[in-house]
Design a protein around this motif. Structure first.
Motif, PDB file in Angstrom:
ATOM      1  N   ILE A 321      47.160  41.394  37.345  1.00 15.94           N
ATOM      2  CA  ILE A 321      46.041  40.707  36.684  1.00 15.94           C
ATOM      3  C   ILE A 321      44.713  41.090  37.344  1.00 15.94           C
ATOM      4  CG2 ILE A 321      45.001  38.451  36.244  1.00 15.94           C
ATOM      5  CD1 ILE A 321      47.867  37.354  35.986  1.00 15.94           C
ATOM      6  N   ALA A 322      44.703  41.123  38.680  1.00 14.41           N
ATOM      7  CA  ALA A 322      43.491  41.531  39.387  1.00 14.41           C
ATOM      8  C   ALA A 322      43.126  42.974  39.069  1.00 14.41           C
ATOM      9  CB  ALA A 322      43.691  41.364  40.895  1.00 14.41           C
ATOM     10  N   LEU A 323      44.143  43.812  38.940  1.00 14.73           N
ATOM     11  CA  LEU A 323      43.919  45.213  38.604  1.00 14.73           C
ATOM     12  C   LEU A 323      43.251  45.340  37.242  1.00 14.73           C
ATOM     13  CD1 LEU A 323      44.697  47.976  39.978  1.00 14.73           C
ATOM     14  CD2 LEU A 323      46.669  47.995  38.425  1.00 14.73           C
ATOM     15  N   VAL A 324      43.729  44.574  36.290  1.00 15.49           N
ATOM     16  CA  VAL A 324      43.179  44.615  34.934  1.00 15.49           C
ATOM     17  C   VAL A 324      41.743  44.100  34.919  1.00 15.49           C
ATOM     18  CG1 VAL A 324      43.403  43.657  32.609  1.00 15.49           C
ATOM     19  CG2 VAL A 324      45.440  44.419  33.838  1.00 15.49           C
ATOM     20  N   ARG A 325      41.464  43.058  35.698  1.00 15.60           N
ATOM     21  CA  ARG A 325      40.138  42.435  35.673  1.00 15.60           C
ATOM     22  C   ARG A 325      39.087  43.257  36.418  1.00 15.60           C
ATOM     23  NH1 ARG A 325      39.405  37.261  34.171  1.00 15.60           N
ATOM     24  NH2 ARG A 325      37.643  37.086  35.604  1.00 15.60           N
ATOM     25  N   THR A 326      39.506  43.960  37.443  1.00 12.90           N
ATOM     26  CA  THR A 326      38.531  44.668  38.263  1.00 12.90           C
ATOM     27  C   THR A 326      38.217  46.065  37.748  1.00 12.90           C
ATOM     28  OG1 THR A 326      40.321  45.421  39.722  1.00 12.90           O
ATOM     29  CG2 THR A 326      39.118  43.430  40.351  1.00 12.90           C
TER      30      THR A 326
END
Length: 332
Positions: A321-326
């Motif tokens: 999720i962090a990968l997608v958001r950043t």
């Protein structure tokens, strides 16, 4: 090219470090000096139980974690490449559902109980499911990314319903299914490892060799045909490789979900859209992630342990999720 080679070398070093940690750490604390003596000395300075733990438990599950992680990572990259779907993982082709259904049927009908029996039935179920999906997807104009996904989703629903019906009426099947469904490298011996090798090794070779053709497939079917590539043959080889890899991995350890989805996306940040590099990077990342999560599961719940599949989902989901958001995900 040099940056990718350096990245691959770093992944190999990280994989070696994860393997050392897997052998040195566990739910039962053993001093590193004893572990070293068991591995490289005569074992005289180590406790007898330490010798058994290292040789009979930790080393086999480390080797199995490496093999299964390689298989799932490579299969995930192949699945996303053949379906041209960034949300695809190997389970979307019905392989996991086929393996689970076969294991439950084996418990219910024949009373299988050992890991090697689970693996045999799981591998057979995975192969049958993949064959049915490809047959259904090929009816009419032939297999394409959309028909593969639709056929796999439909078959998964049917097999899941059948599996649920059995486990609801049979307690032994339910108990076996609940433990196997979590995904774990624990309790498997060298017999299971040896049984996976004839499937995982050819599968990895086919997966790596498919990188060039996946690059062409990513251009679309019409462009692929215009460039002279045979789409049907390429997809057949891809399905065979995915079946060998994820079938053997699922049969040996149960379904390790999420790993096949996230590993290719992480690989693309280092390699770009070139599948000749995405596939080996995904395989190495899968092995590193599975071994490290297996170690973490053994350490956080001492003297018990948490199955690797649970730890992987708990750690991997927030990371993804962090990968997608950043950062914007690289296109498939």
């Amino acid at each position: 090219m040099s940056r990718r080679l350096v990245g691959a070398a770093l992944l190999l070093l990280l994989l070696a470090a994860a393997s050392v940690a897997s052998i040195a750490l566990g739910s039962q604390s053993i001093p590193f000096g004893e572990v070293w003596d068991v591995l490289w000395g005569d074992g005289g300075a180590a406790r007898p139980d330490a010798v058994g733990i290292v040789h009979e438990l930790r080393i086999p599950r480390t080797v199995l974690g490496l093999l299964v992680g390689l298989a799932i990572g490579a299969a995930g990259a192949l699945t996303q490449g053949h379906t041209r779907n960034p949300l695809a993982d190997p389970g979307i082709l019905g392989v996991n559902a086929g393996a689970a259904c076969a294991v439950v049927v084996g418990v219910y009908v024949l009373g299988i109980t050992t890991p090697i029996q689970y693996m045999g039935f799981g591998l057979l179920g995975a192969m049958i499911a993949a064959s049915v999906v490809f047959f259904l997807a090929s009816v009419g104009k032939g297999a394409n990314p959309l028909t593969l996904v639709l056929a796999g989703t439909g078959l998964t629903a049917v097999l899941t319903a059948f599996t649920s019906a059995i486990v609801l009426i049979d307690t032994a099947s339910l108990d076996a299914w609940r433990f196997w469904q979590l995904g774990s490298t624990a309790g498997r011996g060298w017999d299971v490892i040896v049984a996976t090798l004839p499937f995982i090794i050819p599968g990895v070779i086919l997966a790596v060799a498919s990188g060039f053709f996946l690059n062409i497939l990513s251009l679309g079917d019409e462009m692929t045909m215009a460039l002279g590539s045979r789409i049907l043959q390429v997809r057949i080889v891809g399905i065979i490789a995915i079946t060998l890899l994820i079938g053997a991995a699922t049969a040996a350890c149960g379904p390790i979900v999420f790993l096949g989805l996230v590993a290719p996306h992480v690989a693309r940040f280092f390699t770009g859209p070139d599948y000749r590099w995405i596939v080996p990077y995904s395989a190495l990342l899968g092995a590193v992630a599975l071994v490290l999560c297996d170690v973490l599961g053994r350490v956080v719940a001492r003297p018990g342990e948490v199955q690797a599949g649970i730890v992987l989902a708990a750690v991997g989901a927030p990371f993804f999720i962090a990968l997608v958001r950043t950062r914007k995900l690289v296109a498939v």
